[in-house]
Design a protein around this motif. Structure first.
Motif, PDB file in Angstrom:
ATOM      1  N   LEU A  74       0.863  -1.176   0.000  1.00  0.00           N
ATOM      2  CA  LEU A  74       0.000   0.000   0.000  1.00  0.00           C
ATOM      3  C   LEU A  74       0.902   1.230   0.000  1.00  0.00           C
ATOM      4  CD1 LEU A  74      -2.917   1.217   0.368  1.00  0.00           C
ATOM      5  CD2 LEU A  74      -2.384   1.270   2.816  1.00  0.00           C
ATOM      6  N   THR A  75       0.643   2.161  -0.910  1.00  0.00           N
ATOM      7  CA  THR A  75       1.518   3.313  -1.085  1.00  0.00           C
ATOM      8  C   THR A  75       0.744   4.613  -0.961  1.00  0.00           C
ATOM      9  OG1 THR A  75       2.985   2.062  -2.549  1.00  0.00           O
ATOM     10  CG2 THR A  75       3.133   4.457  -2.662  1.00  0.00           C
ATOM     11  N   ALA A  76       1.341   5.566  -0.268  1.00  0.00           N
ATOM     12  CA  ALA A  76       0.848   6.942  -0.237  1.00  0.00           C
ATOM     13  C   ALA A  76       1.848   7.809  -0.987  1.00  0.00           C
ATOM     14  CB  ALA A  76       0.691   7.433   1.195  1.00  0.00           C
ATOM     15  N   THR A  77       1.329   8.730  -1.812  1.00  0.00           N
ATOM     16  CA  THR A  77       2.194   9.559  -2.651  1.00  0.00           C
ATOM     17  C   THR A  77       1.800  11.019  -2.527  1.00  0.00           C
ATOM     18  OG1 THR A  77       2.436   7.753  -4.246  1.00  0.00           O
ATOM     19  CG2 THR A  77       3.027   9.960  -4.996  1.00  0.00           C
ATOM     20  N   TYR A  78       2.796  11.857  -2.324  1.00  0.00           N
ATOM     21  CA  TYR A  78       2.596  13.303  -2.334  1.00  0.00           C
ATOM     22  C   TYR A  78       3.278  13.872  -3.561  1.00  0.00           C
ATOM     23  CZ  TYR A  78       3.627  18.225  -1.382  1.00  0.00           C
ATOM     24  OH  TYR A  78       3.770  19.590  -1.498  1.00  0.00           O
ATOM     25  N   THR A  79       2.469  14.504  -4.421  1.00  0.00           N
ATOM     26  CA  THR A  79       3.004  15.205  -5.585  1.00  0.00           C
ATOM     27  C   THR A  79       2.666  16.680  -5.420  1.00  0.00           C
ATOM     28  OG1 THR A  79       2.647  13.256  -6.979  1.00  0.00           O
ATOM     29  CG2 THR A  79       2.981  15.361  -8.098  1.00  0.00           C
ATOM     30  N   PRO A  80       3.639  17.516  -5.159  1.00  0.00           N
ATOM     31  CA  PRO A  80       3.349  18.927  -4.870  1.00  0.00           C
ATOM     32  C   PRO A  80       2.771  19.667  -6.067  1.00  0.00           C
ATOM     33  CG  PRO A  80       5.711  18.583  -5.105  1.00  0.00           C
ATOM     34  CD  PRO A  80       5.082  17.225  -5.120  1.00  0.00           C
ATOM     35  N   ASP A  81       1.959  20.674  -5.789  1.00  0.00           N
ATOM     36  CA  ASP A  81       1.502  21.585  -6.833  1.00  0.00           C
ATOM     37  C   ASP A  81       2.713  22.294  -7.437  1.00  0.00           C
ATOM     38  OD1 ASP A  81      -1.089  20.877  -6.176  1.00  0.00           O
ATOM     39  OD2 ASP A  81      -1.324  22.553  -4.764  1.00  0.00           O
ATOM     40  N   ARG A  82       2.549  22.802  -8.637  1.00  0.00           N
ATOM     41  CA  ARG A  82       3.687  23.413  -9.342  1.00  0.00           C
ATOM     42  C   ARG A  82       4.266  24.597  -8.568  1.00  0.00           C
ATOM     43  NH1 ARG A  82       2.554  24.370 -15.597  1.00  0.00           N
ATOM     44  NH2 ARG A  82       4.758  24.958 -15.401  1.00  0.00           N
ATOM     45  N   ALA A  83       3.398  25.300  -7.845  1.00  0.00           N
ATOM     46  CA  ALA A  83       3.876  26.478  -7.128  1.00  0.00           C
ATOM     47  C   ALA A  83       4.414  26.153  -5.736  1.00  0.00           C
ATOM     48  CB  ALA A  83       2.743  27.499  -7.014  1.00  0.00           C
ATOM     49  N   ALA A  84       4.267  24.917  -5.293  1.00  0.00           N
ATOM     50  CA  ALA A  84       4.696  24.558  -3.936  1.00  0.00           C
ATOM     51  C   ALA A  84       6.219  24.424  -3.864  1.00  0.00           C
ATOM     52  CB  ALA A  84       4.040  23.260  -3.510  1.00  0.00           C
ATOM     53  N   PRO A  85       6.834  24.883  -2.789  1.00  0.00           N
ATOM     54  CA  PRO A  85       8.302  24.822  -2.662  1.00  0.00           C
ATOM     55  C   PRO A  85       8.790  23.516  -2.054  1.00  0.00           C
ATOM     56  CG  PRO A  85       7.418  26.053  -0.831  1.00  0.00           C
ATOM     57  CD  PRO A  85       6.229  25.644  -1.675  1.00  0.00           C
ATOM     58  N   TYR A  86       8.152  22.410  -2.416  1.00  0.00           N
ATOM     59  CA  TYR A  86       8.467  21.124  -1.790  1.00  0.00           C
ATOM     60  C   TYR A  86       8.803  20.070  -2.845  1.00  0.00           C
ATOM     61  CZ  TYR A  86       6.102  23.279   2.196  1.00  0.00           C
ATOM     62  OH  TYR A  86       5.730  24.131   3.210  1.00  0.00           O
ATOM     63  N   LEU A  87       9.556  19.078  -2.397  1.00  0.00           N
ATOM     64  CA  LEU A  87       9.826  17.908  -3.223  1.00  0.00           C
ATOM     65  C   LEU A  87       8.791  16.836  -2.929  1.00  0.00           C
ATOM     66  CD1 LEU A  87      13.709  17.701  -2.822  1.00  0.00           C
ATOM     67  CD2 LEU A  87      12.428  18.542  -4.809  1.00  0.00           C
ATOM     68  N   SER A  88       8.528  15.980  -3.901  1.00  0.00           N
ATOM     69  CA  SER A  88       7.563  14.898  -3.725  1.00  0.00           C
ATOM     70  C   SER A  88       8.113  13.835  -2.775  1.00  0.00           C
ATOM     71  CB  SER A  88       7.227  14.261  -5.072  1.00  0.00           C
ATOM     72  OG  SER A  88       8.399  13.703  -5.648  1.00  0.00           O
ATOM     73  N   SER A  89       7.218  13.016  -2.249  1.00  0.00           N
ATOM     74  CA  SER A  89       7.647  11.922  -1.374  1.00  0.00           C
ATOM     75  C   SER A  89       6.608  10.814  -1.407  1.00  0.00           C
ATOM     76  CB  SER A  89       7.841  12.413   0.065  1.00  0.00           C
ATOM     77  OG  SER A  89       6.661  13.016   0.560  1.00  0.00           O
ATOM     78  N   THR A  90       7.037   9.614  -1.039  1.00  0.00           N
ATOM     79  CA  THR A  90       6.155   8.450  -0.997  1.00  0.00           C
ATOM     80  C   THR A  90       6.412   7.674   0.286  1.00  0.00           C
ATOM     81  OG1 THR A  90       7.724   7.035  -2.170  1.00  0.00           O
ATOM     82  CG2 THR A  90       6.109   8.223  -3.514  1.00  0.00           C
ATOM     83  N   ALA A  91       5.415   6.898   0.656  1.00  0.00           N
ATOM     84  CA  ALA A  91       5.551   5.994   1.799  1.00  0.00           C
ATOM     85  C   ALA A  91       4.826   4.709   1.460  1.00  0.00           C
ATOM     86  CB  ALA A  91       4.954   6.626   3.058  1.00  0.00           C
ATOM     87  N   THR A  92       5.417   3.585   1.833  1.00  0.00           N
ATOM     88  CA  THR A  92       4.860   2.278   1.501  1.00  0.00           C
ATOM     89  C   THR A  92       4.838   1.394   2.733  1.00  0.00           C
ATOM     90  OG1 THR A  92       5.696   2.437  -0.771  1.00  0.00           O
ATOM     91  CG2 THR A  92       5.092   0.246   0.014  1.00  0.00           C
ATOM     92  N   THR A  93       3.787   0.596   2.844  1.00  0.00           N
ATOM     93  CA  THR A  93       3.708  -0.370   3.934  1.00  0.00           C
ATOM     94  C   THR A  93       3.184  -1.691   3.389  1.00  0.00           C
ATOM     95  OG1 THR A  93       2.850  -0.748   6.173  1.00  0.00           O
ATOM     96  CG2 THR A  93       1.338   0.250   4.594  1.00  0.00           C
ATOM     97  N   ASN A  94       3.586  -2.790   4.004  1.00  0.00           N
ATOM     98  CA  ASN A  94       3.161  -4.107   3.556  1.00  0.00           C
ATOM     99  C   ASN A  94       1.726  -4.390   3.992  1.00  0.00           C
ATOM    100  OD1 ASN A  94       5.699  -4.652   2.433  1.00  0.00           O
ATOM    101  ND2 ASN A  94       6.476  -5.501   4.347  1.00  0.00           N
ATOM    102  N   VAL A  95       0.955  -4.935   3.067  1.00  0.00           N
ATOM    103  CA  VAL A  95      -0.432  -5.296   3.350  1.00  0.00           C
ATOM    104  C   VAL A  95      -0.763  -6.593   2.628  1.00  0.00           C
ATOM    105  CG1 VAL A  95      -1.226  -2.909   3.656  1.00  0.00           C
ATOM    106  CG2 VAL A  95      -1.279  -3.971   1.379  1.00  0.00           C
ATOM    107  N   SER A  96      -1.932  -7.131   2.931  1.00  0.00           N
ATOM    108  CA  SER A  96      -2.517  -8.221   2.162  1.00  0.00           C
ATOM    109  C   SER A  96      -3.966  -7.838   1.896  1.00  0.00           C
ATOM    110  CB  SER A  96      -2.438  -9.542   2.930  1.00  0.00           C
ATOM    111  OG  SER A  96      -3.113  -9.433   4.180  1.00  0.00           O
ATOM    112  N   VAL A  97      -4.594  -8.520   0.967  1.00  0.00           N
ATOM    113  CA  VAL A  97      -5.970  -8.209   0.589  1.00  0.00           C
ATOM    114  C   VAL A  97      -6.798  -9.478   0.672  1.00  0.00           C
ATOM    115  CG1 VAL A  97      -7.488  -7.292  -1.207  1.00  0.00           C
ATOM    116  CG2 VAL A  97      -5.174  -6.369  -0.942  1.00  0.00           C
TER     117      VAL A  97
END
Length: 265
Positions: free
Chosen positions: A99-122
């Motif tokens: 399971l992954t969470a992703t942050y993609t900043p808006d073009r005007a935002a002064p930040y770099l993108s980042s992701t986080a992942t954790t193990n899951v089952s379904v």
């Protein structure tokens, strides 16, 4: 030497771009934590996390995507940088494990993108159904055959039914494929090929879930296929150099004038 110089130049440009990015943009940290690691395909699971800058400052009103592969939901961060999403894995493989969470900043935002992942089952296998709202009932060669409707997932509280694979078969032969929109609706259209024999047959629309955790479903509607009359126009061709044989030329078309190529006469 020229190649070595080019490679060195490319390395310097890459390093320079990285240095500029580190000076102008702030690194971010993103976390993701589902309420349970064994996600249910039959009902949504709460997923929480937090987005902060490198110095720990909360990043507010940022867009976060949470999901498995391309099957995602979108949410936004609160003033303290936290976010909550309700995620129900549907368009995923039964053996999905991340399971992954992703942050993609808006073009005007002064930040770099980042992701986080954790193990899951379904687990779980939600039942599905298909409802047809409109369909062609009569057709002949080259006529458009259309069918529309919507796909239902009969369990859970799904926020979106976009991306479910839908196929159309005529007389047992698959002729078209599409995906559902967010509300589960679909529309398919294809020209009836000549290899479909005349007579009573069926349009079969199905949810193609061979590689998904969802159960498959399909429904059929009758289709009357009529034969297509043809017209063969023939004329003799004068050939003064050959007095023993007769040459002919002509055209084969449907009764509506559509040319028919590669037919044996």
């Amino acid at each position: 030497p020229a190649r070595d110089a080019l490679n060195a130049s490319q390395r310097r440009l890459t390093q320079a771009a990285g240095a500029v990015a580190s000076r102008e943009f702030t690194e971010t940290t993103l976390t993701v934590q589902p309420a349970q690691s064994n996600l249910s395909a039959a009902e949504p699971t709460a997923v929480r996390g937090r987005l902060t800058a490198a110095n720990g400052t909360a990043i507010t009103n940022a867009t976060i995507q949470v999901g498995i592969g391309e099957d995602t939901v979108t949410t936004r961060t609160e003033p303290d940088g936290t976010y909550t999403a309700r995620y129900q894995p549907l368009i995923v493989a039964p053996n999905a494990s991340a399971l992954t969470a992703t942050y993609t900043p808006d073009r005007a935002a002064p930040y770099l993108s980042s992701t986080a992942t954790t193990n899951v089952s379904v687990h779980g296998q939600p039942a599905t159904s298909i409802t047809v709202t409109n369909a062609t009932t009569e057709a002949r060669f080259a006529d458009p055959v259309t069918i529309s409707g919507y796909a239902n997932i009969t369990e859970g509280d799904t926020q979106s039914r976009a991306g479910l694979p839908i196929t159309l078969q005529v007389a047992g032969e698959q002729l078209a494929r599409t995906e559902t929109t967010a509300n589960g609706s679909f529309a398919l259209q294809t020209a009836l090929p000549e290899r479909i024999p005349a007579g009573e047959t069926t349009l079969r629309v199905g949810l193609a879930t061979e590689d998904l955790i969802l159960t498959s479903s399909n429904t059929t509607v009758p289709l009357a296929v009529s034969s297509t009359p043809t017209t063969l126009a023939v004329e003799t061709v004068d050939n003064e150099s050959d007095t023993q044989n007769v040459s002919v030329a002509g055209t084969l078309t449907t009764d509506e004038g559509e040319p028919l190529a590669d037919r044996s006469l």
